[in-house]
Scaffold this active site. Structure first.
Site, PDB file in Angstrom:
ATOM      1  CB  SER A 141      -1.006   0.020   1.273  1.00  0.00           C
ATOM      2  OG  SER A 141      -1.486   1.338   1.379  1.00  0.00           O
ATOM      3  CE1 TYR A 154      -4.438  -2.675   4.735  1.00  0.00           C
ATOM      4  CE2 TYR A 154      -3.058  -0.479   4.147  1.00  0.00           C
ATOM      5  CZ  TYR A 154      -3.945  -1.325   3.883  1.00  0.00           C
ATOM      6  OH  TYR A 154      -4.048  -1.653   2.613  1.00  0.00           O
TER       7      TYR A 154
END
Length: 246
Positions: A141, A154
């Site tokens: 990401s 995350y």
């Protein structure tokens, strides 16, 4: 069908979101596709039906990517249906946001299990079972470079995925198998939009100089390139597909 019509791709988490678009794109490119899901079979079967209606071949396979036995069974199902596996794309993931001081153990374990172990398990299986010349694509990401509060766990899983990708690329030496990662910026999927105010969504859409959220097809095009004949010289890399966000 293209020159990929004899190739087989497993796409985890492909009943919706980016994974669903990737499955349909690769099917259009001639891949036979395994659509993976973990909960509701209906969306996965809908993707299979769309692929078949367009002349492609696909099956839906239930497997929890955090469970190594289930992942091995998914690979078994792919081999039984299509004779072998050439491409594995690890799209499955979750995003639960909280400040590090406020993350409970259950949430931490769940994010690690799905995002990190859920990438590791298919990578480990692919390293043993992919046909020579295959491709592995993991999902990181671009939020890694933004360091947003509440994204700590995350981001930690995605940074780990990038490290895993780089090492696995080295370990595949001699087999012609490339291993890369794609790191999208904000993409207009249920995973991204859930729980965010319109003001926050608008703000994040403006972070890149193209001034829009990514679309699932933007990411599917990058995946199609990496697993197609023209992407073969890219290996051990993380492609930041984010419109120039960072």
């Amino acid at each position: 069908m293209s020159q990929s019509s004899d190739k087989v791709a497993i796409i985890t988490g492909s009943s919706r979101g980016i994974g669903a678009d990737v499955a349909q794109r690769l099917a259009r490119d001639g891949f036979r596709v395994v659509v993976n899901f973990v909960g509701n079979a209906a969306p996965a079967q809908e993707i299979v039906s769309k692929i078949e209606a367009a002349g492609g071949k696909a099956i839906a396979v239930k497997a929890d990517v955090a469970n190594p036995v289930a992942v091995a069974s998914m690979f078994d199902a792919a081999e039984a249906a299509f004779g072998g596996i050439d491409v594995v794309i690890n799209c499955a993931g979750i995003m639960k946001l909280a400040k590090i001081a406020e993350v409970d153990d259950q949430t931490f374990d769940q994010i690690i299990a799905i995002n990190l172990k859920g990438t590791f398990n298919p990578c480990r299986e692919a390293a043993k079972r992919l046909r020579d010349g295959g491709r592995i694509v993991n999902f990181s990401s671009s939020v890694i470079g933004v360091r947003l509060p509440t994204y700590g766990v995350y981001i930690a899983t995605k940074a780990a995925v990038e490290g895993l990708t780089q090492v696995l690329a080295q370990e595949m030496r001699g087999r012609g198998i490339s291993v890369n990662a794609v790191a999208p910026g904000p993409v207009a999927t249920e995973l991204f939009l859930h729980g965010k105010s319109q003001d926050l969504i608008d703000h994040m859409a403006k972070l890149n100089p193209l001034e829009r959220l990514g679309r699932t097809e933007d990411i599917a095009r990058v995946i199609a390139f990496l697993v197609g004949p023209e992407g073969g010289w890219i290996n051990g890399q993380t492609i930041r597909a984010n419109g120039g966000m960072c």
